[in-house]
Enzyme design. Sequence first.
Site, PDB file in Angstrom:
ATOM      1  N   HIS A 205       0.800  -1.162   0.064  1.00 54.17           N
ATOM      2  CA  HIS A 205       0.034   0.008  -0.200  1.00 54.17           C
ATOM      3  C   HIS A 205       0.713   1.291  -0.083  1.00 54.17           C
ATOM      4  O   HIS A 205       0.325   2.241  -0.139  1.00 54.17           O
ATOM      5  CB  HIS A 205      -0.788   0.055   1.234  1.00 54.17           C
ATOM      6  CG  HIS A 205      -0.188   0.331   2.710  1.00 54.17           C
ATOM      7  ND1 HIS A 205       0.354  -0.753   3.224  1.00 54.17           N
ATOM      8  CD2 HIS A 205      -0.183   1.634   3.133  1.00 54.17           C
ATOM      9  CE1 HIS A 205       0.967  -0.014   4.383  1.00 54.17           C
ATOM     10  NE2 HIS A 205       0.579   1.144   4.208  1.00 54.17           N
TER      11      HIS A 205
HETATM   12  C1  UD1 Z   1      -1.970   5.430   5.966  1.00 52.13           C
HETATM   13  C2  UD1 Z   1      -0.806   5.943   6.511  1.00 52.13           C
HETATM   14  C3  UD1 Z   1       0.348   4.874   6.337  1.00 52.13           C
HETATM   15  C4  UD1 Z   1      -0.414   3.622   6.965  1.00 52.13           C
HETATM   16  C5  UD1 Z   1      -1.588   3.287   6.258  1.00 52.13           C
HETATM   17  C6  UD1 Z   1      -1.986   2.171   6.992  1.00 52.13           C
HETATM   18  C7  UD1 Z   1      -0.201   8.413   6.109  1.00 52.13           C
HETATM   19  C8  UD1 Z   1       0.663   9.452   5.289  1.00 52.13           C
HETATM   20  N1  UD1 Z   1      -0.263   7.172   5.713  1.00 52.13           N
HETATM   21  O1  UD1 Z   1      -1.785   5.376   4.559  1.00 52.13           O
HETATM   22  O2  UD1 Z   1       1.457   5.288   6.881  1.00 52.13           O
HETATM   23  O3  UD1 Z   1       0.820   2.575   6.711  1.00 52.13           O
HETATM   24  O4  UD1 Z   1      -2.641   4.287   6.599  1.00 52.13           O
HETATM   25  O5  UD1 Z   1      -3.276   1.595   6.121  1.00 52.13           O
HETATM   26  O6  UD1 Z   1      -0.899   8.781   7.076  1.00 52.13           O
HETATM   27  N2  UD1 Z   1      -9.288   4.956   1.958  1.00 52.13           N
HETATM   28  C9  UD1 Z   1     -10.610   4.278   2.088  1.00 52.13           C
HETATM   29  N3  UD1 Z   1     -11.276   3.911   3.157  1.00 52.13           N
HETATM   30  C10 UD1 Z   1     -10.718   4.153   4.401  1.00 52.13           C
HETATM   31  C11 UD1 Z   1      -9.387   4.630   4.284  1.00 52.13           C
HETATM   32  C12 UD1 Z   1      -8.884   4.984   2.975  1.00 52.13           C
HETATM   33  O7  UD1 Z   1     -11.187   4.166   0.961  1.00 52.13           O
HETATM   34  O8  UD1 Z   1     -11.291   3.874   5.516  1.00 52.13           O
HETATM   35  C13 UD1 Z   1      -8.963   5.292   0.733  1.00 52.13           C
HETATM   36  C14 UD1 Z   1      -9.083   6.777   0.137  1.00 52.13           C
HETATM   37  O9  UD1 Z   1      -9.301   6.782  -1.123  1.00 52.13           O
HETATM   38  C15 UD1 Z   1      -7.975   7.411   0.417  1.00 52.13           C
HETATM   39  C16 UD1 Z   1      -6.723   6.261   0.416  1.00 52.13           C
HETATM   40  O10 UD1 Z   1      -7.390   5.058   0.707  1.00 52.13           O
HETATM   41  O11 UD1 Z   1      -7.538   8.434  -0.505  1.00 52.13           O
HETATM   42  C17 UD1 Z   1      -5.476   6.355   1.123  1.00 52.13           C
HETATM   43  O12 UD1 Z   1      -5.719   6.439   2.480  1.00 52.13           O
HETATM   44  P1  UD1 Z   1      -4.880   7.440   3.411  1.00 52.13           P
HETATM   45  O13 UD1 Z   1      -5.305   7.611   4.773  1.00 52.13           O
HETATM   46  O14 UD1 Z   1      -4.553   8.657   2.895  1.00 52.13           O
HETATM   47  O15 UD1 Z   1      -3.425   6.665   3.343  1.00 52.13           O
HETATM   48  P2  UD1 Z   1      -3.206   5.209   3.612  1.00 52.13           P
HETATM   49  O16 UD1 Z   1      -2.620   4.911   2.097  1.00 52.13           O
HETATM   50  O17 UD1 Z   1      -4.333   4.371   4.004  1.00 52.13           O
END
Ligand code: UD1
Length: 358
Positions: A205
């Site tokens: 991820h």
């Molecule tokens: C975040 C953390 C990362 C951690 C990871 C664990 C940062 C910079 N990154 O990355 O260090 O390892 O979480 O999972 O904080 N989304 C959903 N549903 C959710 C959450 C996210 O669909 O419940 C999708 C959204 O499109 C979002 C994307 O996932 O834009 C990324 O989510 P985000 O929280 O920005 O970063 P992660 O890649 O999850």
Amino acid sequence: MKILAVVGARPNFVKIAPVLAALREYPDVECMLVHTGQHYDGNMSQSFFRELEIPEPDVNLGVGSGSGTAQTAEVMLRLEPVLSAERPDVVIVVGDVNSTAAAAIVAAKSDVPVAHVEAGLRSFDRTMPEEINRILTDAVSTYCFTTEPAANANLAAEGVAAERIHYVGNVMIDTLFRFREKAASSTILETLGVSPREFAVLTLHRPSNVDHPGTLAAALAAIAPIADAMPVIFPVHPRTRQRLRADAGTPASPGIRLTDPLGYLDFLQLMANARCLLTDSGGIQEETTALGVPCLTLRQNTERPITVTEGTNRLVGGNPEAIRRAWQDLRRGTWPQGRLPELWDGKAAHRIAGCLVR
Ligand code: UD1
């Protein structure tokens, strides 16, 4: 004493669970939990609260998804009035996600001492959003709780005074030990139709692996030697799912089996029984070291070097040749057994609670 803990994303929940449980043993400590809402899907958030017996958050800031800057700014704007109203004696933040850094900065600006759990880890790669979060968080923290000696050295090299550094061990491993037995009754192996040590588990991820067109497909192609030999279970993170839909298409090998993100107990049971993990996660490098399961880390660096020097972790990047050699070592049975790092004993959260209360 009033303590306010802030969490936002999946790994935060795993880390805060034992800290809150340890603090509950002090009747004079009032604890509040704020969820920023960075992760919000049921299988990324609520299932972890339920399985890890974390109390419902007192406040949910509901920030949701966005760019790193937008997410960080939203947490800051929405948390400030909560801190003004509650005036805690200390704010606890965990790990290195955007919510961690945002909350730490707001607390420091509100003149509330910050306690950072999992301080001092450095990949020395500032293209990782987490590395920026780690540096910022530690810079404003009064209490830096560390998991391994390299973290102590990193903090000292950045000029953090020795009395701010507390080497306490690893709260993620506290949770692993606490729930290992419960996870053993998960039926996930039967559900997926796999047998112990006859499957691998893949997680991917990191933006560097999944956000750029082609890199995800290349990473999936690089693990083909393993996927051709045994099923590779691949619980797909929402970020990765988007990229798979957008441009990477179907994984190269039919041996790679996609699932939705799994709950903590099912995933722990899978890890404990896997032949090996293939991952770009930070936490999984530590969890596999604690479980004694081989881990091939699909990154060029790690902020958790003890998992390589003492544990079962090897950095293979996205290099097909390194992955092929690792697979050979696994088959020959020459993978290091590893040992449990010092203070990864299930009691880190007790040390943290004791230190804060003192
Ligand atoms: C975040 C953390 C990362 C951690 C990871 C664990 C940062 C910079 N990154 O990355 O260090 O390892 O979480 O999972 O904080 N989304 C959903 N549903 C959710 C959450 C996210 O669909 O419940 C999708 C959204 O499109 C979002 C994307 O996932 O834009 C990324 O989510 P985000 O929280 O920005 O970063 P992660 O890649 O999850």
